[in-house]
Design a protein around this motif. Structure first.
Motif, PDB file in Angstrom:
ATOM      1  N   ASN A   1       0.874  -1.109   0.076  1.00 47.22           N
ATOM      2  CA  ASN A   1       0.100   0.079  -0.152  1.00 47.22           C
ATOM      3  C   ASN A   1       0.773   1.318   0.083  1.00 47.22           C
ATOM      4  O   ASN A   1       1.579   1.494   0.934  1.00 47.22           O
ATOM      5  CB  ASN A   1      -0.768  -0.019   1.375  1.00 47.22           C
ATOM      6  CG  ASN A   1      -1.896   1.098   1.250  1.00 47.22           C
ATOM      7  OD1 ASN A   1      -1.776   2.066   0.419  1.00 47.22           O
ATOM      8  ND2 ASN A   1      -2.608   1.227   2.218  1.00 47.22           N
TER       9      ASN A   1
ATOM     10  N   CYS B   1      -2.864   6.294   4.195  1.00 46.24           N
ATOM     11  CA  CYS B   1      -2.753   5.201   5.118  1.00 46.24           C
ATOM     12  C   CYS B   1      -1.716   5.249   5.972  1.00 46.24           C
ATOM     13  O   CYS B   1      -1.420   4.738   6.960  1.00 46.24           O
ATOM     14  CB  CYS B   1      -2.918   4.050   4.103  1.00 46.24           C
ATOM     15  SG  CYS B   1      -4.375   3.628   3.562  1.00 46.24           S
TER      16      CYS B   1
ATOM     17  N   SER C   1      -1.421   5.364   9.828  1.00 42.53           N
ATOM     18  CA  SER C   1      -0.432   4.188  10.797  1.00 42.53           C
ATOM     19  C   SER C   1       0.618   4.710  11.528  1.00 42.53           C
ATOM     20  O   SER C   1       1.095   4.085  12.297  1.00 42.53           O
ATOM     21  CB  SER C   1      -0.050   3.063   9.754  1.00 42.53           C
ATOM     22  OG  SER C   1       1.179   3.504   9.101  1.00 42.53           O
TER      23      SER C   1
ATOM     24  N   ASP D   1     -10.486   5.548  16.951  1.00 41.74           N
ATOM     25  CA  ASP D   1     -10.295   4.266  16.533  1.00 41.74           C
ATOM     26  C   ASP D   1     -10.621   4.283  14.880  1.00 41.74           C
ATOM     27  O   ASP D   1      -9.641   3.524  14.297  1.00 41.74           O
ATOM     28  CB  ASP D   1     -11.186   3.191  16.861  1.00 41.74           C
ATOM     29  CG  ASP D   1     -10.759   2.796  18.322  1.00 41.74           C
ATOM     30  OD1 ASP D   1      -9.660   3.184  18.812  1.00 41.74           O
ATOM     31  OD2 ASP D   1     -11.643   2.258  19.110  1.00 41.74           O
ATOM     32  N   THR D   2     -11.187   5.166  14.444  1.00 44.66           N
ATOM     33  CA  THR D   2     -11.485   5.062  13.024  1.00 44.66           C
ATOM     34  C   THR D   2     -11.397   6.363  12.335  1.00 44.66           C
ATOM     35  O   THR D   2     -11.359   6.337  10.859  1.00 44.66           O
ATOM     36  CB  THR D   2     -13.076   4.837  12.742  1.00 44.66           C
ATOM     37  OG1 THR D   2     -14.027   5.867  13.638  1.00 44.66           O
ATOM     38  CG2 THR D   2     -13.435   3.604  13.572  1.00 44.66           C
TER      39      THR D   2
ATOM     40  N   PRO E   1     -10.703   8.918   7.270  1.00 40.98           N
ATOM     41  CA  PRO E   1     -11.151   7.625   7.654  1.00 40.98           C
ATOM     42  C   PRO E   1      -9.893   6.856   7.835  1.00 40.98           C
ATOM     43  O   PRO E   1      -9.106   6.935   7.028  1.00 40.98           O
ATOM     44  CB  PRO E   1     -11.993   6.699   6.835  1.00 40.98           C
ATOM     45  CG  PRO E   1     -12.040   7.504   5.504  1.00 40.98           C
ATOM     46  CD  PRO E   1     -11.310   8.845   5.780  1.00 40.98           C
ATOM     47  N   LYS E   2      -9.494   6.026   8.934  1.00 39.85           N
ATOM     48  CA  LYS E   2      -8.262   5.398   8.970  1.00 39.85           C
ATOM     49  C   LYS E   2      -8.057   4.232   8.008  1.00 39.85           C
ATOM     50  O   LYS E   2      -7.234   4.058   7.610  1.00 39.85           O
ATOM     51  CB  LYS E   2      -8.013   4.743  10.536  1.00 39.85           C
ATOM     52  CG  LYS E   2      -7.488   6.057  11.418  1.00 39.85           C
ATOM     53  CD  LYS E   2      -7.101   5.307  12.762  1.00 39.85           C
ATOM     54  CE  LYS E   2      -6.595   6.573  13.491  1.00 39.85           C
ATOM     55  NZ  LYS E   2      -6.236   5.784  15.044  1.00 39.85           N
ATOM     56  N   THR E   3      -9.235   3.734   7.676  1.00 42.09           N
ATOM     57  CA  THR E   3      -9.332   2.600   6.656  1.00 42.09           C
ATOM     58  C   THR E   3      -9.238   3.435   5.247  1.00 42.09           C
ATOM     59  O   THR E   3      -9.959   4.413   5.131  1.00 42.09           O
ATOM     60  CB  THR E   3     -10.401   1.589   6.760  1.00 42.09           C
ATOM     61  OG1 THR E   3     -11.648   2.434   6.987  1.00 42.09           O
ATOM     62  CG2 THR E   3     -10.211   0.944   7.965  1.00 42.09           C
ATOM     63  N   HIS E   4      -8.735   2.602   4.256  1.00 38.40           N
ATOM     64  CA  HIS E   4      -8.383   2.962   2.989  1.00 38.40           C
ATOM     65  C   HIS E   4      -9.734   3.147   2.408  1.00 38.40           C
ATOM     66  O   HIS E   4     -10.568   2.009   2.051  1.00 38.40           O
ATOM     67  CB  HIS E   4      -7.587   2.598   2.026  1.00 38.40           C
ATOM     68  CG  HIS E   4      -7.303   2.970   0.874  1.00 38.40           C
ATOM     69  ND1 HIS E   4      -6.352   4.160   0.628  1.00 38.40           N
ATOM     70  CD2 HIS E   4      -8.181   2.961  -0.262  1.00 38.40           C
ATOM     71  CE1 HIS E   4      -6.553   4.522  -0.534  1.00 38.40           C
ATOM     72  NE2 HIS E   4      -7.488   3.740  -1.136  1.00 38.40           N
ATOM     73  N   ILE E   5     -10.387   4.392   2.076  1.00 38.77           N
ATOM     74  CA  ILE E   5     -11.655   4.611   0.945  1.00 38.77           C
ATOM     75  C   ILE E   5     -10.885   5.465   0.002  1.00 38.77           C
ATOM     76  O   ILE E   5     -10.328   6.495   0.270  1.00 38.77           O
ATOM     77  CB  ILE E   5     -12.795   5.062   1.667  1.00 38.77           C
ATOM     78  CG1 ILE E   5     -13.277   4.191   2.722  1.00 38.77           C
ATOM     79  CG2 ILE E   5     -13.946   5.354   0.549  1.00 38.77           C
ATOM     80  CD1 ILE E   5     -14.551   5.037   3.664  1.00 38.77           C
TER      81      ILE E   5
ATOM     82  N   ASN F   1     -19.490   1.159   4.361  1.00 37.95           N
ATOM     83  CA  ASN F   1     -18.583   1.886   5.128  1.00 37.95           C
ATOM     84  C   ASN F   1     -18.804   3.617   5.380  1.00 37.95           C
ATOM     85  O   ASN F   1     -17.891   4.121   5.748  1.00 37.95           O
ATOM     86  CB  ASN F   1     -17.301   1.768   4.190  1.00 37.95           C
ATOM     87  CG  ASN F   1     -17.302   2.525   2.636  1.00 37.95           C
ATOM     88  OD1 ASN F   1     -18.300   3.239   2.673  1.00 37.95           O
ATOM     89  ND2 ASN F   1     -16.549   2.238   1.931  1.00 37.95           N
TER      90      ASN F   1
ATOM     91  N   HIS G   1      -7.200   8.980  -1.352  1.00 37.41           N
ATOM     92  CA  HIS G   1      -7.565   8.425  -0.072  1.00 37.41           C
ATOM     93  C   HIS G   1      -8.591   9.610   0.450  1.00 37.41           C
ATOM     94  O   HIS G   1      -8.302  10.656   0.717  1.00 37.41           O
ATOM     95  CB  HIS G   1      -6.424   8.259   1.019  1.00 37.41           C
ATOM     96  CG  HIS G   1      -6.830   7.592   2.429  1.00 37.41           C
ATOM     97  ND1 HIS G   1      -6.229   6.476   2.788  1.00 37.41           N
ATOM     98  CD2 HIS G   1      -7.811   8.141   3.389  1.00 37.41           C
ATOM     99  CE1 HIS G   1      -6.713   6.310   4.156  1.00 37.41           C
ATOM    100  NE2 HIS G   1      -7.648   7.417   4.320  1.00 37.41           N
TER     101      HIS G   1
END
Ligand code: AMP
Ligand code: ZN
Length: 113
Positions: free
Chosen positions: A2, A7, A11, A23-24, A43-47, A57, A97
């Motif tokens: 990645n 991202c 991290s 958390d998110t 968002p911490k997760t990849h969108i 999501n 992202h």
């Protein structure tokens, strides 16, 4: 592998000046501020972009706006502010992202660009 820069910011692999974290969601100062207050909410997760928001999501997007309302009070933006998300080529998105620019501390024109 990645290679997404946001991202890596989420991290901690790439440093950022954080203004909010849970958390998110992460909020950090934009490297090239366009206003006295200019933070990015991600968002911490990849969108990748708004194009990729789905019923599965989208909760994090709602949460980002809750965070924005909280930060606006913390930053003292009682006179207003602007939240922008650029999507795709015509939208001028440079980082792929999903991120929301939260800008305040000055008045903005409309339409932008
Ligand atoms: P956009 O053009 O909507 O994709 O916005 C990307 C934003 O990310 C720009 O305002 C950049 O200044 C900002 N940016 C790029 N790299 C970083 C970084 N490492 N830390 C903070 N902001 C960044
Ligand atoms: Zn990413």
């Amino acid at each position: 592998m990645n290679d997404c820069i946001f991202c890596k910011i989420a991290s901690g692999e790439i440093p950022s000046t954080k203004v909010y974290e849970d958390d998110t969601v992460l909020g950090f100062k934009d490297l090239s501020p366009q206003a006295p207050v200019h933070v990015l909410l991600i968002p911490k997760t990849h969108i990748t972009s708004v194009d990729d928001v789905t019923p599965e999501n989208s909760a994090v997007v709602a949460h980002i706006f809750e965070v924005a309302a909280k930060l606006a009070k913390e930053f003292g933006l009682s006179n207003g502010y602007r939240i922008v998300t650029n999507c795709g080529e015509d939208g001028g998105q440079t980082v792929k992202h999903l991120h929301f620019h939260m800008m305040g501390g000055r008045a903005f024109g409309w339409p932008a660009g």
